[in-house]
Motif scaffolding. Structure first.
Motif, mmCIF file in Angstrom:
data_model
loop_
_atom_site.group_PDB
_atom_site.id
_atom_site.type_symbol
_atom_site.label_atom_id
_atom_site.label_comp_id
_atom_site.label_asym_id
_atom_site.label_seq_id
_atom_site.Cartn_x
_atom_site.Cartn_y
_atom_site.Cartn_z
ATOM 1 N N ILE A 84 0.842 -1.201 0.000
ATOM 2 C CA ILE A 84 0.000 0.000 0.000
ATOM 3 C C ILE A 84 0.877 1.252 0.000
ATOM 4 C CG2 ILE A 84 -1.816 1.244 1.240
ATOM 5 C CD1 ILE A 84 -2.449 -1.488 2.642
ATOM 6 N N ALA A 85 0.615 2.172 -0.917
ATOM 7 C CA ALA A 85 1.343 3.447 -0.967
ATOM 8 C C ALA A 85 0.860 4.341 0.169
ATOM 9 C CB ALA A 85 1.126 4.130 -2.304
ATOM 10 N N THR A 86 1.782 4.881 0.963
ATOM 11 C CA THR A 86 1.414 5.686 2.129
ATOM 12 C C THR A 86 1.575 7.181 1.901
ATOM 13 O OG1 THR A 86 3.646 5.428 3.029
ATOM 14 C CG2 THR A 86 1.965 3.858 3.749
ATOM 15 N N THR A 87 2.060 7.592 0.721
ATOM 16 C CA THR A 87 2.132 9.011 0.375
ATOM 17 C C THR A 87 1.592 9.201 -1.034
ATOM 18 O OG1 THR A 87 4.365 8.901 -0.568
ATOM 19 C CG2 THR A 87 4.191 9.343 1.786
ATOM 20 N N SER A 88 1.096 10.409 -1.296
ATOM 21 C CA SER A 88 0.564 10.731 -2.615
ATOM 22 C C SER A 88 0.445 12.244 -2.727
ATOM 23 C CB SER A 88 -0.805 10.084 -2.820
ATOM 24 O OG SER A 88 -1.407 10.526 -4.012
ATOM 25 N N GLU A 89 0.268 12.734 -3.948
ATOM 26 C CA GLU A 89 0.058 14.158 -4.160
ATOM 27 C C GLU A 89 -1.413 14.535 -4.029
ATOM 28 O OE1 GLU A 89 1.730 15.094 -7.944
ATOM 29 O OE2 GLU A 89 3.804 14.887 -7.262
ATOM 30 N N ASN A 90 -2.298 13.556 -3.939
ATOM 31 C CA ASN A 90 -3.720 13.862 -3.800
ATOM 32 C C ASN A 90 -4.403 12.814 -2.928
ATOM 33 O OD1 ASN A 90 -4.890 11.650 -5.618
ATOM 34 N ND2 ASN A 90 -3.470 12.684 -7.022
ATOM 35 N N ASP A 91 -5.575 13.171 -2.415
ATOM 36 C CA ASP A 91 -6.312 12.297 -1.504
ATOM 37 C C ASP A 91 -6.765 11.011 -2.183
ATOM 38 O OD1 ASP A 91 -5.980 14.343 0.259
ATOM 39 O OD2 ASP A 91 -8.102 14.888 0.416
ATOM 40 N N GLU A 92 -7.215 11.118 -3.425
ATOM 41 C CA GLU A 92 -7.804 9.963 -4.104
ATOM 42 C C GLU A 92 -6.806 8.825 -4.281
ATOM 43 O OE1 GLU A 92 -10.166 8.877 -8.263
ATOM 44 O OE2 GLU A 92 -9.453 10.917 -7.881
ATOM 45 N N ASP A 93 -5.570 9.152 -4.689
ATOM 46 C CA ASP A 93 -4.584 8.104 -4.953
ATOM 47 C C ASP A 93 -3.927 7.558 -3.694
ATOM 48 O OD1 ASP A 93 -4.978 8.159 -7.666
ATOM 49 O OD2 ASP A 93 -3.381 9.601 -8.054
ATOM 50 N N LEU A 94 -4.010 8.301 -2.608
ATOM 51 C CA LEU A 94 -3.385 7.855 -1.370
ATOM 52 C C LEU A 94 -3.932 6.490 -0.956
ATOM 53 C CD1 LEU A 94 -1.466 8.585 0.977
ATOM 54 C CD2 LEU A 94 -3.448 9.553 2.154
ATOM 55 N N ALA A 95 -3.020 5.584 -0.589
ATOM 56 C CA ALA A 95 -3.360 4.221 -0.161
ATOM 57 C C ALA A 95 -3.753 3.327 -1.335
ATOM 58 C CB ALA A 95 -4.460 4.219 0.894
ATOM 59 N N LYS A 96 -3.345 3.693 -2.542
ATOM 60 C CA LYS A 96 -3.524 2.776 -3.664
ATOM 61 C C LYS A 96 -2.744 1.499 -3.347
ATOM 62 C CE LYS A 96 -3.371 2.428 -8.703
ATOM 63 N NZ LYS A 96 -2.833 1.070 -8.761
ATOM 64 N N ALA A 97 -3.333 0.369 -3.660
ATOM 65 C CA ALA A 97 -2.767 -0.901 -3.216
ATOM 66 C C ALA A 97 -2.624 -1.891 -4.353
ATOM 67 C CB ALA A 97 -3.653 -1.500 -2.125
ATOM 68 N N VAL A 98 -1.645 -2.800 -4.178
ATOM 69 C CA VAL A 98 -1.468 -3.898 -5.118
ATOM 70 C C VAL A 98 -1.261 -5.182 -4.319
ATOM 71 C CG1 VAL A 98 0.987 -3.291 -5.343
ATOM 72 C CG2 VAL A 98 -0.051 -4.837 -6.994
ATOM 73 N N ILE A 142 -6.188 11.322 6.760
ATOM 74 C CA ILE A 142 -5.172 11.899 5.869
ATOM 75 C C ILE A 142 -4.520 13.089 6.532
ATOM 76 C CG2 ILE A 142 -4.789 13.034 3.641
ATOM 77 C CD1 ILE A 142 -7.148 11.427 2.546
ATOM 78 N N THR A 143 -3.198 13.151 6.463
ATOM 79 C CA THR A 143 -2.450 14.297 6.982
ATOM 80 C C THR A 143 -1.614 14.885 5.854
ATOM 81 O OG1 THR A 143 -0.591 12.891 7.671
ATOM 82 C CG2 THR A 143 -2.330 13.306 9.296
ATOM 83 N N GLY A 144 -1.130 16.124 6.074
ATOM 84 C CA GLY A 144 -0.278 16.773 5.092
ATOM 85 C C GLY A 144 -1.064 17.669 4.160
ATOM 86 N N THR A 145 -0.376 18.595 3.514
ATOM 87 C CA THR A 145 -1.004 19.523 2.581
ATOM 88 C C THR A 145 -0.528 19.248 1.147
ATOM 89 O OG1 THR A 145 0.737 21.121 3.157
ATOM 90 C CG2 THR A 145 -1.391 21.339 4.271
ATOM 91 N N LYS A 146 0.722 19.577 0.859
ATOM 92 C CA LYS A 146 1.241 19.322 -0.486
ATOM 93 C C LYS A 146 1.432 17.826 -0.723
ATOM 94 C CE LYS A 146 3.534 23.726 -1.329
ATOM 95 N NZ LYS A 146 4.822 24.408 -1.677
ATOM 96 N N VAL A 147 1.976 17.144 0.281
ATOM 97 C CA VAL A 147 2.143 15.687 0.204
ATOM 98 C C VAL A 147 1.184 15.052 1.199
ATOM 99 C CG1 VAL A 147 3.720 13.750 0.491
ATOM 100 C CG2 VAL A 147 4.559 15.889 -0.492
ATOM 101 N N LYS A 148 0.310 14.204 0.727
ATOM 102 C CA LYS A 148 -0.677 13.539 1.570
ATOM 103 C C LYS A 148 -0.079 12.262 2.144
ATOM 104 C CE LYS A 148 -3.726 16.565 0.146
ATOM 105 N NZ LYS A 148 -4.345 17.571 1.026
ATOM 106 N N ARG A 149 -0.411 11.977 3.402
ATOM 107 C CA ARG A 149 0.141 10.793 4.063
ATOM 108 C C ARG A 149 -0.932 10.102 4.900
ATOM 109 N NH1 ARG A 149 5.633 10.883 3.630
ATOM 110 N NH2 ARG A 149 6.598 12.892 3.142
ATOM 111 N N ILE A 150 -0.713 8.812 5.112
ATOM 112 C CA ILE A 150 -1.533 8.062 6.056
ATOM 113 C C ILE A 150 -0.617 7.085 6.781
ATOM 114 C CG2 ILE A 150 -2.211 6.307 4.355
ATOM 115 C CD1 ILE A 150 -4.958 6.223 5.830
#
Length: 414
Positions: A84-98, A142-150
């Protein structure tokens, strides 16, 4: 009765237990693995950035490899784990998983975490992490502004339905088939859309360039237009005056619907207002030359990296100019006229030297009507093939969410 309904009636008629993800598996943070470590052969690895760009919801092979020495210091996902990706530039893609379905362990980079589920099918988990229910639960963590994190700590609080494995496997089977069919259909629609756009481009070039270059007066834009630079101001998330920036214009020259910025109503912003029929052109960066026709009934100012091009009355129609700025003839000139001493600069001096065929106003209006119809069919999300593609995606999302929604088992029913 469907097979899933039969299984629910047989195995969990009173409902399905919903557990926190922390109660259904363990989380391990990835580490290391930089781009300089990438190899074409070696120990398989998943870099978090590729989760967004290269992977679907599951994988059995990787796109990169690393040296065994690097892998020995890395965190490893085992077959059946979910990365699971724990950082992203936007809320929607955050936590995309494979879901990792390979036959051997795989190294996982930092900015990703490994979820090792218990009593959960890894594909079922991956589908759930793409569902509307998960997206809604995720928002508050979700935390962060420019870089979103969980964080894994917050992620572990998210609840997931845990039906019996037989039901999970049946849902995965159905969604796998539905995903494949949806992908095939979408590919066909995308191919048709691309063909329509090429047809539109050919028709536009023929109408605006080949015929008009022969039959109409050809002039430089400075002879029929006036140019003005935009407002130097910091965009705000709220306000009464819309602020149009380069990033608000999509690749087809339309105003994005999901990109909103504002400025204060001030004497400075009033001097940089757009009027109906104005055209704004990007003057710098990789998007130089990109244009927008302004036809919105709103107060809007435009940013400093845009140039407003105002057509002189009775000589040149703004919509005709905008259509011309989508043509290959315009772009060939832009490539020649732009200065490239660093960031590309397509300033007013360069734009003013662009040559355009100018038929009489009646002919311009006729051309605009024809090209507007083609443009709507090829590009407007509210009509034609793009709308059909969007509808197919919504249909897929609806059925996926329905399959992943279960009545929650209440304690007294256990």
């Amino acid at each position: 009765m469907s097979r899933i309904a039969e299984l629910i009636e047989e195995l969990c008629p009173n409902g399905v237990v919903h557990l926190s993800m922390g109660a259904t598996g363990t989380f391990t943070r990835g580490n290391g693995i930089q781009k300089k470590d990438f190899l074409e052969q070696g120990f398989p690895a998943i870099h978090y950035g590729q989760i967004f760009t290269r992977y679907g919801l599951w994988a059995s092979e990787t796109y990169i490899f690393i040296d065994k020495a690097v892998a020995s210091k890395s965190k490893l996902a085992q077959p059946g784990d979910v990365v699971i990706a724990t950082t992203s530039e936007n809320d929607e893609d955050l936590a995309k998983a494979v879901a990792w379905l390979g036959n051997s362990p795989v190294a996982v980079s930092s900015d990703a975490m490994i979820y090792s589920p218990e009593n959960l099918n890894p594909k079922f988990v991956s589908y759930f992490l793409n569902s509307t229910d998960f997206q809604k639960q995720k928002e508050k963590f979700i935390t962060g502004t420019k870089v979103k994190r969980i964080s894994s700590q917050n992620f572990s609080k998210i609840k997931i339905p845990v039906p019996p494995l037989k039901i999970q496997e049946e849902i995965v089977r159905i969604l796998d088939r539905f995903t494949l069919l949806e992908a095939e259909l979408e590919a066909e629609l995308e191919a048709e859309l691309e063909a329509r756009r090429k047809q539109h481009a050919h028709f536009r070039d023929s109408l605006l360039v080949r015929k008009e270059m022969e039959s109409s007066q050809v002039v430089e834009l400075k002879e029929v237009c006036d140019f003005e630079y935009g407002l130097t101001e910091t965009a705000k998330s709220e306000g009464s005056v819309r602020f149009i920036r380069i990033t608000d214009i999509d690749e087809n020259g339309h105003l994005k619907k999901d990109s909103l910025a504002y400025v204060e109503d001030s004497p400075e912003s009033r001097k940089k207002r757009l009027s109906f029929g104005d055209v704004v052109v990007a003057r710098t960066g990789a998007s130089f030359g990109k244009s927008l026709y302004f036809d919105k009934p709103i107060d809007a100012s435009y940013a400093s990296f845009l140039i407003k091009v105002t057509c002189r009355n009775g000589v040149l129609d703004g919509k005709y100019l905008w259509h011309f700025m989508q043509s290959s003839y315009y772009w060939k000139q832009a490539e020649i006229l732009v200065s490239r001493g660093g960031q590309p600069q397509f300033n007013s001096n360069a734009i003013s030297r662009v040559k355009i065929p100018v038929p009489d106003m009646k002919k311009q209006k006729e051309i605009v009507i024809l090209l507007d119809k083609f443009d709507a069919l090829a590009n407007d999300i509210s009509s034609g093939l793009p709308a059909e593609i969007a509808a197919r995606r919504k249909q897929y999302e609806y059925y996926r969410d329905q399959l992943l929604t279960f009545k929650e088992l209440q304690p007294e029913a256990a």
